[in-house]
Design an enzyme around this catalytic site. Structure first.
Site, PDB file in Angstrom:
ATOM      1  N   ASP A 326       0.856  -1.186   0.000  1.00  0.00           N
ATOM      2  CA  ASP A 326       0.000   0.000   0.000  1.00  0.00           C
ATOM      3  C   ASP A 326       0.891   1.235   0.000  1.00  0.00           C
ATOM      4  O   ASP A 326       2.018   1.197   0.500  1.00  0.00           O
ATOM      5  CB  ASP A 326      -0.901   0.000   1.239  1.00  0.00           C
ATOM      6  CG  ASP A 326      -1.910   1.152   1.254  1.00  0.00           C
ATOM      7  OD1 ASP A 326      -2.266   1.634   0.156  1.00  0.00           O
ATOM      8  OD2 ASP A 326      -2.327   1.564   2.347  1.00  0.00           O
ATOM      9  N   TYR A 501      -4.715   4.698   0.397  1.00  0.00           N
ATOM     10  CA  TYR A 501      -5.833   3.891  -0.115  1.00  0.00           C
ATOM     11  C   TYR A 501      -5.516   3.150  -1.420  1.00  0.00           C
ATOM     12  O   TYR A 501      -6.343   3.078  -2.315  1.00  0.00           O
ATOM     13  CB  TYR A 501      -7.085   4.769  -0.297  1.00  0.00           C
ATOM     14  CG  TYR A 501      -7.212   5.854   0.733  1.00  0.00           C
ATOM     15  CD1 TYR A 501      -7.350   5.521   2.083  1.00  0.00           C
ATOM     16  CD2 TYR A 501      -7.129   7.195   0.388  1.00  0.00           C
ATOM     17  CE1 TYR A 501      -7.439   6.513   3.051  1.00  0.00           C
ATOM     18  CE2 TYR A 501      -7.208   8.189   1.356  1.00  0.00           C
ATOM     19  CZ  TYR A 501      -7.351   7.849   2.693  1.00  0.00           C
ATOM     20  OH  TYR A 501      -7.428   8.831   3.646  1.00  0.00           O
ATOM     21  N   HIS A 502      -4.329   2.549  -1.495  1.00  0.00           N
ATOM     22  CA  HIS A 502      -3.932   1.840  -2.716  1.00  0.00           C
ATOM     23  C   HIS A 502      -3.448   0.413  -2.435  1.00  0.00           C
ATOM     24  O   HIS A 502      -2.366   0.031  -2.871  1.00  0.00           O
ATOM     25  CB  HIS A 502      -2.818   2.615  -3.437  1.00  0.00           C
ATOM     26  CG  HIS A 502      -3.192   3.990  -3.855  1.00  0.00           C
ATOM     27  ND1 HIS A 502      -2.253   4.992  -4.059  1.00  0.00           N
ATOM     28  CD2 HIS A 502      -4.402   4.558  -4.105  1.00  0.00           C
ATOM     29  CE1 HIS A 502      -2.868   6.105  -4.419  1.00  0.00           C
ATOM     30  NE2 HIS A 502      -4.175   5.869  -4.449  1.00  0.00           N
ATOM     31  N   PRO A 503      -4.219  -0.426  -1.750  1.00  0.00           N
ATOM     32  CA  PRO A 503      -3.743  -1.791  -1.491  1.00  0.00           C
ATOM     33  C   PRO A 503      -3.728  -2.628  -2.773  1.00  0.00           C
ATOM     34  O   PRO A 503      -4.631  -2.529  -3.602  1.00  0.00           O
ATOM     35  CB  PRO A 503      -4.770  -2.329  -0.484  1.00  0.00           C
ATOM     36  CG  PRO A 503      -6.023  -1.567  -0.785  1.00  0.00           C
ATOM     37  CD  PRO A 503      -5.567  -0.190  -1.180  1.00  0.00           C
TER      38      PRO A 503
END
Length: 565
Positions: A326, A501-503
């Site tokens: 992330d 918010y980028h898993p």
């Protein structure tokens, strides 16, 4: 929005599936032949699932079932760009996940919002259209993933895109996804770009063009001031097709197998458990958290974990849930000398009403602000081949994203390390699909990650104190001048760092023993099952993830149709 397909499992079919599930529940994997059957069953109507639903049903012949755990996208704030702030902790459309205590962040848990609604996270995200660097995809190809280099994926970015600026070498026009310039002039955002140039960062009019490096303005997935989620841009135009069936509030519980072939999906809709069979393929598009969770619940994952929870092992796949990555962000907040920030509008009843009226009438003004107006990509070390830091600039400030804005005029800029080395994991905590999984991201686990964040903050500070921003700055509110040494900056990262918010990467594509899917996104060792979403990324792209996930689904759609032929 059309709802004509939302009743597929009522009355007669519902009775069939309920009777059948009495059998399935006691004997996993035993399938009745009277379950509703489709060519393709897609699990998750998010950034990828809506693309698949559109493309696979376009021939009018292939029957497609799209399952979404959340509701229809009728919440007003979904469609207003600035509405992401209202949806940040809205349980009706958000999974509201939390990490386990993070060792690198002083043991804090980190909130992980993910979309639970038609459009998935594309319905609640910050709307930025960023593809990443050309080199990201070339690196995927160099790691053995043939067909995933930049030259291979560019046609799919272009195919998806309806670029406001028109077609070009790097952009497409006429595709389903609107990509637009910002609709609200803001002197602070403009001053940030000038300030970056004053510190030696060149101005870049297109982060998605020939090169990413530089400072400029973000484009957004909006159309005339409204959010363009994949539910809006891909699913809505396809909803009237008789061969596309959409079921909302339908949470997948497990995939059912015959041997090692995926045959059906068991899902809960209200109080009823139902089953749908797939003639050709089951496509898991539930995101970096829910996709590996579903595979593990279905018996595909680390054998020891599955046995611990009493789940029969279909395939011992130790890579399912591994390699979670992330992007982390660390924010600097500045007090502004002029009442020109969003804080001043939101905290003033008259200005707030006027802003709402302007948006209602013209779809312009501060309600069109995305989660980044201007920004920059730069290198913390000149020896690096490409930028390793992204800056998001915002003309408002708050103690924590999703909470009340400060009472004083303020603005924010955050540092995001683009290619973290740290890896985490996703593990089920129970055989019950309703129990949230164990999420460990392992932020700041390596020296390289710690150094990049500290150096990024130092460069950002230079920009925020450059001449172009001086007329707007009172002082640095957070962390403030008391934090100055490298050790103090690292401590600040640990205390205040959070997700952006980028898993990704929990069902990673590759050829090694821990790879979950192959280059055509087929689950290795299983027939009739693919994963199509951000979880398949071999590693994180250098930027926001929504545009790359849409590209992945566009490319996957072509591969699925090719393989079917």
């Amino acid at each position: 929005m059309e709802r004509r397909n939302s009743g597929q499992f009522s009355t007669r079919e519902e009775t069939k599936t309920k009777n059948m599930n009495d059998k399935v529940s006691s004997a996993p994997g035993r399938l009745s032949s009277d379950a509703p059957e489709y060519d393709y069953v897609i699990i998750g109507a998010g950034s990828a699932g809506c693309v698949l639903a559109n493309r696979l049903s376009a021939d009018g012949k292939s029957s497609v079932l799209l399952l979404e755990a959340g509701p229809e996208d009728t919440n007003l704030w979904i469609h207003v760009p600035l509405g992401y702030g209202k949806l940040f902790k809205e349980k009706t459309v958000n999974w509201m996940y939390q990490t386990e205590p993070e060792p690198g962040l002083d043991g804090r848990t980190v909130f992980q919002p993910r979309g639970k609604v038609l459009g998935g996270s594309s319905s609640i995200n910050g709307l930025l259209y960023v593809r990443g660097q050309h080199q990201d995809y070339d690196r995927w190809r160099q790691r053995g993933n043939a067909g995933w280099g930049y030259d291979d994926v560019l046609p799919y970015f272009k195919k998806a895109e309806d670029q406001q600026r028109g077609p070009s070498e790097f952009h497409g026009a006429g595709g389903p996804l609107p990509v637009s310039d910002w609709r609200h002039a803001d002197p602070l955002s403009e001053a940030f770009v000038v300030a970056a140039a004053e510190t030696g960062i060149p101005t870049n009019p297109d982060f998605n063009g020939a090169t990413q490096e530089g400072a400029g303005f973000f484009q957004t997935t909006t159309q005339r001031g409204r959010r363009a989620s994949t539910a809006f841009s891909y699913l809505r135009p396809a909803r009237n097709r008789s061969n596309l069936h959409v079921e909302t509030s339908a949470q997948a519980q497990r995939i059912l197998f015959e041997g090692r072939r995926a045959r059906a999906v068991e899902f809960r809709q209200g109080s009823t458990v139902k089953t749908a069979r797939a003639r050709k393929e089951i496509l898991v598009s539930s995101g970096a958290y829910n996709s590996p969770q579903l595979l593990q619940l279905s018996g595909v994952g680390p054998a020891e974990l599955l046995q611990k929870h009493g789940i029969g092992v279909v395939l011992d796949a130790p890579g399912v849930g591994n390699d979670l990555q992330d992007h982390m962000q660390v924010r600097i907040v500045m007090r502004c000398s002029q009442k020109i920030t969003l804080n001043d509008i939101v905290n003033n009843p008259v200005r707030r009403v006027l802003a709402g009226a302007r948006y209602a009438a013209f779809r312009k003004g501060p309600l069109t602000i995305a989660a980044g107006t201007s920004g920059a990509f730069f290198k913390t070390n000149p020896r690096l081949a490409t930028p390793d830091i992204q800056i998001h600039f915002l003309p408002f400030s708050t103690d924590k994203m999703g909470e009340k804005l400060h009472a004083f005029p303020g603005f924010t800029a955050s540092v995001c390390q683009l290619r973290p080395e740290s890896r985490g994991s996703l593990r089920i905590k129970s055989a019950d699909p309703a129990v949230q999984p164990e999420i460990r991201i392992n932020y700041l686990a390596t020296e390289a990650d710690r150094t990049a964040n500290v150096e990024g903050l130092k460069i950002l500070r230079k920009i925020l104190h450059a001449p172009a921003l001086k007329p707007y700055v009172v002082d640095e509110f957070d962390p403030g001048p008391k934090v100055s040494t490298d050790e103090e900056l690292l401590s600040y990262c640990r205390q205040r760092g959070s997700t952006i918010y980028h898993p990704t990467s929990t069902c990673r594509m590759g050829n090694d023993p821990l790879a979950v899917v192959d280059q055509r996104l087929r689950v290795r060792g299983i027939e009739g099952l693919r994963v199509v979403d951000g979880s398949i990324m071999p590693d994180l792209v250098s930027g926001n993830t929504n545009a790359p996930i849409i590209m992945i689904a566009e490319k996957a759609s072509d591969m699925i149709l090719e393989d079917a032929r």
